[in-house]
Design a protein around this motif. Structure first.
Motif, PDB file in Angstrom:
ATOM      1  N   ARG A   2      19.975 -38.108  21.874  1.00 36.62           N
ATOM      2  CA  ARG A   2      19.973 -36.787  21.463  1.00 36.62           C
ATOM      3  C   ARG A   2      20.570 -36.706  20.084  1.00 36.62           C
ATOM      4  O   ARG A   2      21.644 -37.445  19.992  1.00 36.62           O
ATOM      5  CB  ARG A   2      20.387 -35.709  22.376  1.00 36.62           C
ATOM      6  N   ARG A  69      25.816 -32.347  29.362  1.00 36.24           N
ATOM      7  CA  ARG A  69      25.150 -32.566  30.728  1.00 36.24           C
ATOM      8  C   ARG A  69      25.937 -31.909  31.888  1.00 36.24           C
ATOM      9  O   ARG A  69      25.397 -31.329  32.796  1.00 36.24           O
ATOM     10  CB  ARG A  69      24.656 -33.869  30.766  1.00 36.24           C
ATOM     11  N   GLU A  73      25.052 -28.716  34.399  1.00 35.25           N
ATOM     12  CA  GLU A  73      24.831 -28.612  35.682  1.00 35.25           C
ATOM     13  C   GLU A  73      25.543 -27.796  36.365  1.00 35.25           C
ATOM     14  O   GLU A  73      25.083 -27.075  37.435  1.00 35.25           O
ATOM     15  CB  GLU A  73      25.052 -30.133  36.217  1.00 35.25           C
ATOM     16  N   ASN A  78      20.275 -26.876  34.513  1.00 40.57           N
ATOM     17  CA  ASN A  78      19.475 -28.297  34.433  1.00 40.57           C
ATOM     18  C   ASN A  78      18.317 -27.988  33.605  1.00 40.57           C
ATOM     19  O   ASN A  78      17.847 -29.146  33.084  1.00 40.57           O
ATOM     20  CB  ASN A  78      19.446 -28.881  35.709  1.00 40.57           C
ATOM     21  N   ASP A  79      17.525 -27.094  33.610  1.00 40.75           N
ATOM     22  CA  ASP A  79      16.615 -26.698  32.884  1.00 40.75           C
ATOM     23  C   ASP A  79      16.265 -27.340  31.484  1.00 40.75           C
ATOM     24  O   ASP A  79      15.582 -27.810  30.817  1.00 40.75           O
ATOM     25  CB  ASP A  79      15.773 -25.324  33.198  1.00 40.75           C
ATOM     26  N   LEU A  81      18.036 -29.441  30.110  1.00 45.88           N
ATOM     27  CA  LEU A  81      18.177 -30.919  30.140  1.00 45.88           C
ATOM     28  C   LEU A  81      16.643 -31.669  29.807  1.00 45.88           C
ATOM     29  O   LEU A  81      16.742 -32.686  29.429  1.00 45.88           O
ATOM     30  CB  LEU A  81      18.852 -31.762  31.022  1.00 45.88           C
ATOM     31  N   GLN A  82      15.876 -30.913  30.117  1.00 52.17           N
ATOM     32  CA  GLN A  82      14.484 -31.277  30.388  1.00 52.17           C
ATOM     33  C   GLN A  82      13.805 -31.206  29.046  1.00 52.17           C
ATOM     34  O   GLN A  82      12.676 -31.491  28.823  1.00 52.17           O
ATOM     35  CB  GLN A  82      13.565 -30.701  31.334  1.00 52.17           C
ATOM     36  N   LYS A  83      14.385 -30.393  28.133  1.00 52.64           N
ATOM     37  CA  LYS A  83      13.562 -30.054  26.610  1.00 52.64           C
ATOM     38  C   LYS A  83      13.430 -31.363  26.276  1.00 52.64           C
ATOM     39  O   LYS A  83      14.437 -32.292  26.164  1.00 52.64           O
ATOM     40  CB  LYS A  83      14.626 -29.147  26.003  1.00 52.64           C
ATOM     41  N   PRO A  84      12.200 -31.451  25.293  1.00 47.81           N
ATOM     42  CA  PRO A  84      11.998 -32.683  24.636  1.00 47.81           C
ATOM     43  C   PRO A  84      13.226 -32.984  23.528  1.00 47.81           C
ATOM     44  O   PRO A  84      13.739 -32.073  22.808  1.00 47.81           O
ATOM     45  CB  PRO A  84      10.700 -32.421  24.038  1.00 47.81           C
ATOM     46  N   GLU A  85      13.556 -34.066  23.269  1.00 50.19           N
ATOM     47  CA  GLU A  85      14.409 -34.436  22.170  1.00 50.19           C
ATOM     48  C   GLU A  85      13.621 -34.556  20.859  1.00 50.19           C
ATOM     49  O   GLU A  85      12.577 -34.684  20.732  1.00 50.19           O
ATOM     50  CB  GLU A  85      15.019 -36.021  22.589  1.00 50.19           C
TER      51      GLU A  85
END
Length: 87
Positions: A2, A69, A73, A78-79, A81-85
């Motif tokens: 990232r 991260r 949490e 946590n959602d 963290l799923q975003k595209p880099e």
């Protein structure tokens, strides 16, 4: 990996109340599992941009991503963290 822009985008997605919790966890030594914590005065009036800068200066980018991260949490986001880099 990232980028600092990714970290900023994640923080921009936090509501103000979530950002306050994020800052609070950055001040708690027991929350950061081996990473240095920040003093309240460093974060009290810090903007999202300031927080990214402080984290990268203190932890370097890779560790700033790990701390982000861990805190996400703890605040149940946590959602993010799923975003595209960024490519």
């Amino acid at each position: 990996m990232r980028t600092t822009e990714d970290l900023l985008n994640i923080l921009e997605d936090l509501r103000d109340e979530e950002l306050d919790k994020f800052k609070w966890f950055l001040q708690q030594p027991e929350s950061l599992e081996g990473f240095p914590n920040f003093k309240k005065c460093q974060l009290q009036t810090a903007s999202r941009l300031d927080i990214v800068d402080l984290m990268v200066q203190t932890y370097r980018l890779r560790s700033a991503v790990e701390v982000t991260r861990m805190v996400l949490e703890k605040i149940n986001r946590n959602d993010l963290l799923q975003k595209p880099e960024n490519p």
